[in-house]
Design a protein around this motif. Structure first.
Motif, PDB file in Angstrom:
ATOM      1  N   GLU A  57      66.088 -27.903  25.331  1.00 18.84           N
ATOM      2  CA  GLU A  57      65.728 -26.616  24.933  1.00 18.84           C
ATOM      3  C   GLU A  57      65.690 -25.465  25.667  1.00 18.84           C
ATOM      4  OE1 GLU A  57      62.682 -25.058  21.315  1.00 18.84           O
ATOM      5  OE2 GLU A  57      61.744 -26.592  22.549  1.00 18.84           O
TER       6      GLU A  57
ATOM      7  N   VAL B 294      71.653 -24.076  23.810  1.00 22.96           N
ATOM      8  CA  VAL B 294      70.803 -25.394  24.558  1.00 22.96           C
ATOM      9  C   VAL B 294      70.935 -24.964  25.963  1.00 22.96           C
ATOM     10  CG1 VAL B 294      70.489 -26.870  22.760  1.00 22.96           C
ATOM     11  CG2 VAL B 294      72.295 -26.900  24.149  1.00 22.96           C
TER      12      VAL B 294
ATOM     13  N   TYR C  94      64.925 -28.633  18.011  1.00 25.05           N
ATOM     14  CA  TYR C  94      65.010 -27.348  18.594  1.00 25.05           C
ATOM     15  C   TYR C  94      65.318 -26.238  17.436  1.00 25.05           C
ATOM     16  CZ  TYR C  94      66.118 -30.010  22.696  1.00 25.05           C
ATOM     17  OH  TYR C  94      66.109 -30.966  23.662  1.00 25.05           O
TER      18      TYR C  94
END
Length: 434
Positions: free
Chosen positions: A308, A165, A382
């Protein structure tokens, strides 16, 4: 007929706690679980971070509770541990040699990106008898594909996954960058205040390859074809590779990322920068959220958020998903079954709660208490764009050559085209020798 095991509800003991007697505590030591007098012995090699040897006192204590109950549930067995060192790649190469010679431990935690080598070499025992079809179907698709061999059997239980991330200090970067262009602009603006804009792995190790590959996958790129043959240096895949390489090169050339990223090969470097307030953003693993929470004052930690990974466009996203499996190497059916017990009762759920590695079964996101935190809700979203490393024997060499390639590009010793062509040629030479 599947051999289904009764649930021991170990996950609940992690949260509720377990008060053991002095005698019972002796069932769990740093290198043994179970009574030393137990007649049956299972040898197990494990990652120390996923055991009672965890460097985190909190995780160590939680794992002791999980293993304590396991030992009490299986009084006729003792597990004798040995542990991987820091060179995971080298450790797995040694393990494969031992397995080929019939000298591997009975039960082993295997890094997911190395799993295909062991399946391809035929050294793992099938586990279909120990997991229901419902449990297998509940796995995320990329997880299920990763543990399945060419014959359709499953050869390991991939119990925990992770993902990459973007971490950012929201006081400096209030809005999450959605695209590569937005990220570079935000990082450059951050450097105006004298701090580093964005950090990422660029040194010689697997993290450099894996973290960067998300940018290749976001474009729809493929490293290998369905047969496992490398294709990343040909046609459209070559162009997508160059696009992803130039993205990172542009971050360094513009000053959005410092030149020192070419030497970074430890996620702890990012934690140190966040704690020191010397960087605005970094590409990291989801688990660093908890490390920062533990290490930073509450007010400072509150400034950091995850989002993300940006893509070439807002609609093109990918994130690398890794994690660990447990596999059985023994020829003894009783030991294979006990290894499967370890998978089910220690790792499938309880270990997720202890460590924070993401569950690989979708239903566990809903049932495990730890994962009701809103942070995990974002991560589950995600994971839809999660991409695992290809489960093919040539992948370790592809990774090795990408590491070399990125080092050449980020340090400025080679242009992207030449660096990519060199990596491609060396990979194909290695592929021809498989």
């Amino acid at each position: 007929m599947k051999k289904l095991f009764p649930s021991t509800l170990l996950a609940g003991t992690v949260l509720a706690g377990f008060v053991a007697t002095a005698g019972a505590q002796e069932l769990v030591t740093t290198d043994r679980v179970g009574s030393p007098d137990a007649p049956n012995v299972l040898t197990m090699r494990a990652n120390p971070n996923q055991s009672t040897n965890s460097p985190s006192p909190e995780q160590k204590a939680a794992f002791e509770k999980v293993w304590q109950e396991f030992a009490e549930a299986h009084p006729d067995w003792q597990i004798q541990f040995e542990f991987f060192g820091q060179d995971i790649g080298g450790e797995h190469a040694r393990l494969l040699e031992q397995a080929r010679a019939g000298r591997a431990p009975d039960c082993v935690t295997v890094d997911s990106f190395q799993l295909a080598l062991f399946i391809d070499n035929g050294v793992l025992k099938p586990l279909d008898d120990y997991f229901s079809q419902e449990e297998i179907d509940d796995l995320f698709p990329f997880i299920r594909e990763g543990v399945t061999g060419p014959d359709g059997s499953i050869y390991a239980w991939w119990w925990g996954t992770d993902l990459r991330v973007l971490y950012r200090n929201t006081e400096i970067v209030p809005e999450a960058p959605q695209t590569w262009e937005e990220l570079q602009a935000a990082a450059l603006k951050a450097t105006e205040s004298g701090i580093e804009g964005v950090l990422f792995n660029g040194g010689r190790w697997e993290g450099t390859t894996f973290d960067w590959l998300a940018n290749f996958w976001a474009q729809g790129g493929s490293l290998v074809d369905d047969s496992g043959k490398p294709i990343f240096g040909e046609g459209e895949n070559r162009e997508k590779m160059l696009t992803a390489i130039n993205y990172f090169k542009g971050l360094v050339d513009s000053g959005a990322a410092p030149k020192r990223v070419a030497t970074i090969k430890d996620y702890n470097d990012f934690n140190a920068a966040a704690i020191a307030g010397s960087a605005a953003m970094f590409f990291g693993g989801h688990w660093q959220h908890f490390q920062l929470m533990e290490a930073m004052p509450e007010a400072e930690f509150a400034k950091w958020d995850v989002s993300e990974l940006p893509g070439p466009s807002a609609d093109e996203r990918s994130t690398g998903t890794g994690g660990w499996t447990v596999a059985a190497f023994s020829d003894d059916p009783a030991k294979v079954e006990m290894c499967a017990n370890v998978m089910r009762e220690v790792y499938m759920g309880p270990a997720n709660e202890v460590i924070g590695d993401l569950p690989t079964r979708e239903s566990l996101f809903a049932s495990l208490p730890k994962f009701q935190d809103p942070y995990f809700g974002k991560l589950k979203e995600y994971l839809v764009n999660g991409h695992a490393r290809p489960g093919v024997p040539i992948y370790p060499e592809i990774s090795n050559q990408i590491q070399i390639m990125m080092g050449e590009v980020l340090s400025g010793t080679k242009e992207p085209e030449a660096a990519l062509d060199g990596a491609w040629n060396r990979v194909m030479d290695a592929y021809g020798k498989l």
